[in-house]
Scaffold this active site. Structure first.
Site, mmCIF file in Angstrom:
data_model
loop_
_atom_site.group_PDB
_atom_site.id
_atom_site.type_symbol
_atom_site.label_atom_id
_atom_site.label_comp_id
_atom_site.label_asym_id
_atom_site.label_seq_id
_atom_site.Cartn_x
_atom_site.Cartn_y
_atom_site.Cartn_z
ATOM 1 N N GLY B 40 -3.563 -0.689 3.316
ATOM 2 C CA GLY B 40 -2.378 -1.418 4.468
ATOM 3 C C GLY B 40 -2.760 -0.523 5.718
ATOM 4 O O GLY B 40 -3.606 -0.089 5.949
ATOM 5 N N THR B 42 -1.838 1.146 9.667
ATOM 6 C CA THR B 42 -1.295 2.209 10.293
ATOM 7 C C THR B 42 0.787 1.577 9.800
ATOM 8 O O THR B 42 0.859 0.399 11.365
ATOM 9 C CB THR B 42 -1.280 2.317 11.488
ATOM 10 O OG1 THR B 42 -2.951 2.725 10.709
ATOM 11 C CG2 THR B 42 -0.810 4.223 11.411
ATOM 12 N N GLY B 43 1.606 1.858 9.202
ATOM 13 C CA GLY B 43 3.147 1.246 9.811
ATOM 14 C C GLY B 43 3.330 0.540 8.741
ATOM 15 O O GLY B 43 3.762 -0.478 8.907
ATOM 16 N N SER B 44 2.453 -0.057 8.282
ATOM 17 C CA SER B 44 2.846 -1.259 7.212
ATOM 18 C C SER B 44 3.239 -0.391 6.282
ATOM 19 O O SER B 44 4.194 -0.959 5.103
ATOM 20 C CB SER B 44 1.530 -1.205 6.422
ATOM 21 O OG SER B 44 0.373 0.032 5.555
ATOM 22 N N GLU B 171 -4.233 10.157 2.792
ATOM 23 C CA GLU B 171 -5.969 9.900 3.452
ATOM 24 C C GLU B 171 -6.824 11.133 3.965
ATOM 25 O O GLU B 171 -7.186 11.907 4.146
ATOM 26 C CB GLU B 171 -5.750 9.421 5.321
ATOM 27 C CG GLU B 171 -5.682 8.388 4.632
ATOM 28 C CD GLU B 171 -5.279 7.459 6.826
ATOM 29 O OE1 GLU B 171 -6.347 7.728 7.020
ATOM 30 O OE2 GLU B 171 -4.342 7.553 7.237
#
Lengths: 264, 288, 278
Positions: B40, B42-44, B171
């Protein structure tokens, strides 16, 4: 981190928001100074009314200001209690050994309480309506004459600006490291004082290491962008006074005159 | 140990910079011994989801069941420690969490917090250093004298030393060079295979999803919008493109080849799978 | 024409280090060219970038930028010609707002305020960040922060921009954002680009690639020439473009593959020929 109200700016476009930060800074200091001139009900009431008018002019919720008082409440109550128990004079309502509650004591206690509240309201008003960066600009601009006696005002202002800019970055980093250490079994904020102090080490050391890394990167980036310090730099952001700043000054004068007449 | 999300919602306090990056009604199960990838933007809501896996965050609504422990909005923080030992978290840029004077002490820090005696924890550190592929000499060194890639391995060893059942990786290869990335991903695959670790991987590398994961969760604006096997999820090429989520390089190549007239079924996800399917269509090795 | 950058026999050694971080490095970059420098972590890429504008002082050899030989007296002039975008988007942001940050380099050079206003606005337009002028850096994505960093550099109107692993900490969307921005800027300006990277797609956008290994130049060539190295790139700690991976997988299955580099299109053509002649 949400509880931190000091230095928190709430964007808006009220008359107070648009005042020059220098005006706001000077007026706030001046206002806090003249609060000490008030010495009877009439003068305190007027200062209270004036503060309420300013808060109304900011179009901000009164709740923000009350919340500003909360972290100081024990200090305030302690000082007020000292006043109440140790000021002698007037009818005595209650006494126990060398402690006595007198009329003077109660009045003085109420005045001290009001003074605290007003000072907190005004400083909260300053920080809520002025972005930290603008405050830093104001400080630099007001201190500029000190350059003549060798104070590195521009450098200090840059230090202040960079410090402000890195507050959110470091807060973010703190949260991340705290999470990582909590995941490794650290409990922050529980246990006795010794345990709590021990828990801080795995947070502080990575944070220091990280800050040095940031400082080094930043110094390199500044170097690469031609930063050499000194006074030959020009400024992108400049401050400009407007007529409204004059009105604000005038209001302070009027307030002072009224205060002088009302005080006993 | 399964981890089950049952109608989990999470809202950050309004006014924080993270507002909006919460969770909305997430229901899913991460199976024991699975290798689950979460993808997804970033910020999902990916990191918010992760922090629910070991109760660093508690749901605002719904329940998270981790093994035999159920986390509800009312759960008391005091009972969460045993859980943190079972679910190891490797955060992004995990090298930032190192703080001890020696590598050995830093790796032993986690186990000690969970009540493992010092000597035993240091013995664990020795084993973990090997497991993450570092030479034994580093044990006595300061973690801050190591290279960035080595520091990351020490941090991972520190999490593995807690002997978790689930390893969560946010990550884990960010900032590493391609060789370092490949080594690290192979290492996790080994851990998954030999130690039976359940792995939850948050990544932007669709190739890693294709190569390693057996299950994929897709997050978008706090919602779990797709879940399934990599093949099921990556088969929806149009939908993934529309959400600019990217595809494994093999899937892109297969698409281009299909446009010329090649045929693939099922959709190949790795270079080897693609080569296998191409072989009969180009006359195989006997072509010369 | 005068080269944008000419480096000859450059050596650099970090204090306390046993061996040279850069050894006998020589290359030139033509004005307007995009050169990618690739190599594994620790191969000396970033050290090289810092030697080009005097952030580090070469131990031996010369660096000539736009005709100026790097020395203590020319270092500030050279820094005016060379802008660097660094790896960590957070740690290079000086200004408390986007516009302030873009203005920082101009303030340093004493650019008059009227001109600054124009240049800051133009630079923000060029990177598509004008609407963010008054935002704080903490509220931006990594890609947006790097776009602001690039704006800060183009506001100074340099001849050369160095991207020092500027995309390595970004997500794929942020990475594409930056590569496309650089391509767009190159279409409209005479900017020379030096990108230090281990992202193979970023390297593929360059005109030429310098492959660095353990502080020495291993080879210089077009992306196609470098990518044809295939498996050797993996040995040097780098990635290979996808078509090379597929080629290797097919070759392992006994299919005859051409030795030269094929991009996805080329490989498709080749495979289709095999299919048609089946």
């Amino acid at each position: 981190m949400n509880k931190l109200l000091l230095g928190r700016y709430l964007p808006g476009d009220s008359w107070l928001h648009r005042l020059d930060p220098r005006t706001k800074l000077m007026a706030s200091f001046y206002y806090i100074a003249i609060i000490f001139l008030a010495n009877n009900w009439q003068s305190y009431l007027m200062m209270f009314a004036a503060t309420m008018v300013m808060i109304a002019a900011s179009k901000l919720n009164l709740g923000f200001f009350l919340r500003g008082v909360r972290p100081m409440i024990w200090l305030i109550l302690f000082t007020v209690a000292l006043q109440i128990f140790f000021t002698k004079g007037g009818p005595v309502y209650w006494s126990w050994g060398w402690l006595a509650v007198t009329q003077f004591g109660l009045t003085n206690g109420a005045f001290i309480f009001l003074r605290f509240v007003l000072i907190i309201f005004v400083s909260t008003l300053l920080t809520l309506t002025t972005p930290p960066l603008a405050l830093a600009d104001a400080v630099e601009s007001l201190l500029r004459p000190l350059r003549k006696i060798g104070v590195p005002v521009t450098e200090l202002a840059l230090v202040l600006q960079i410090a402000l800019r890195f507050v959110p970055t470091l807060m973010d980093q703190t949260t991340k490291i705290m999470n990582a250490q909590r995941a490794r079994g650290v409990d922050f904020g529980t246990g006795n004082l010794f345990q709590q102090m021990k828990a801080v080490v795995p947070l502080l050391i990575p944070l220091f290491v990280d800050s040095f890394g940031i400082a080094e990167d930043l110094a390199t980036a500044m170097d690469a962008r031609g930063y050499q310090g000194g006074d030959n730099r020009t400024k992108y952001r400049i401050l400009q006074y407007h007529p409204r700043d004059g009105y604000a000054g005038l209001a302070m004068v009027v307030l002072t005159v009224a205060l002088v007449f009302l005080r006993a | 140990m399964d981890i089950t999300f049952d109608h989990v919602s999470f809202t950050y306090q309004a006014g924080t910079p993270f507002a909006g990056d919460g969770l909305k009604d997430v229901t899913t199960t991460i199976r024991d011994h699975s290798y689950t990838a979460i993808i997804g933007h970033t910020g999902s809501g990916k990191s918010t989801l992760l922090q629910h896996l070991n109760a660093l965050l508690k749901p605002t609504q719904g329940t998270v069941t981790i093994g035999d422990l159920t986390i509800t909005p009312e759960t008391n923080n005091k009972h969460l420690r045993p859980l943190r030992q079972k679910v190891g978290m490797v955060f992004q840029f995990a090298e930032n969490q190192l703080f001890e004077q020696t590598v050995a002490k830093d790796i032993a820090f986690g186990p000690k917090n969970f009540g493992v005696p010092e000597a035993e924890a240091l013995a664990l550190a020795e084993r973990m250093v090997q497991l993450v592929g570092l030479p034994e000499e580093v044990l006595a060194q300061s973690p801050f004298d190591l290279s960035g890639g080595q520091m990351r391995r020490v941090a991972i060893a520190g999490v593995l030393a807690m002997q978790p059942e689930v390893l969560v990786l946010d990550e884990p290869t960010a900032g590493l060079d391609p060789a370092g990335r490949a080594e690290m991903m192979t290492m996790f695959a080994e851990l998954h295979r030999t130690q039976g670790l359940t792995i939850v991987l948050v990544t932007h590398q669709m190739d890693d999803v294709a190569d390693y994961a057996d299950s994929v969760l897709v997050m978008d604006r706090g919602q779990l919008v797709r879940q399934g096997t990599p093949r099921e999820v990556f088969a929806e090429t149009e939908w993934l493109r529309a959400h600019s989520l990217g595809l494994p390089k093999t899937a892109v190549m297969a698409e281009q080849l299909a446009a010329r007239g090649f045929q693939f079924d099922p959709l190949p996800l790795t270079a080897d799978q693609l080569a296998d399917q191409l072989l009969p269509q180009i006359g195989g090795a006997a072509h010369e | 024409m005068l080269p944008a950058i000419a480096v000859s026999h450059l050596n650099y050694q970090y204090p306390d280090a046993e061996r040279l971080a850069l050894h006998d490095v020589s290359f030139t970059v033509a004005p307007g060219e995009w050169v990618a420098i690739i190599g594994h972590n620790g191969s000396g890429k970033s050290t090289l970038a810092k030697n080009l504008n005097g952030l580090l002082a070469p131990a031996a050899g010369t660096v000539v930028v736009g005709g100026l030989t790097l020395s203590e007296s020319t270092v500030w002039d050279i820094r005016a010609k060379v802008g660097i975008v660094f790896q960590n988007p957070d740690n290079q942001f000086v200004g408390a707002t986007v516009a302030d940050d873009v203005a920082f380099g101009l303030e340093n050079r004493g650019v008059p305020r009227e001109e600054m206003l124009v240049r800051v606005a133009d630079a923000l337009d060029a990177v598509g960040m004008r609407d963010f002028a008054t935002r704080e850096p903490a509220r931006l994505s990594g890609g947006q922060k790097q776009r602001v960093a690039i704006a800060g550099i183009i506001a100074q109107r340099p001849d050369i921009i160095i991207l020092d692993e500027a995309t390595s900490m970004l997500d794929p969307a942020g990475r594409t954002e930056i590569v496309q921005l650089i391509q767009r800027l190159r279409a409209t300006t005479q900017l020379t680009v030096l990108s230090i990277t281990h992202d193979i797609d970023e390297a593929a956008s360059a005109d030429r690639v310098i492959l660095l290994n353990d502080g020495e130049i291993r080879t210089v060539g077009t992306p196609a020439e470098i990518f044809a190295f295939g498996p050797e790139l993996l040995k040097l700690g780098l990635d290979v473009p996808y078509p090379e991976k597929l080629k290797a997988a097919l070759a392992a299955r006994g299919v005859a593959m051409p030795a030269h580099y094929l991009d996805a299109e080329g490989l498709g053509d080749y495979l289709w020929t095999l299919h048609s002649t089946m």
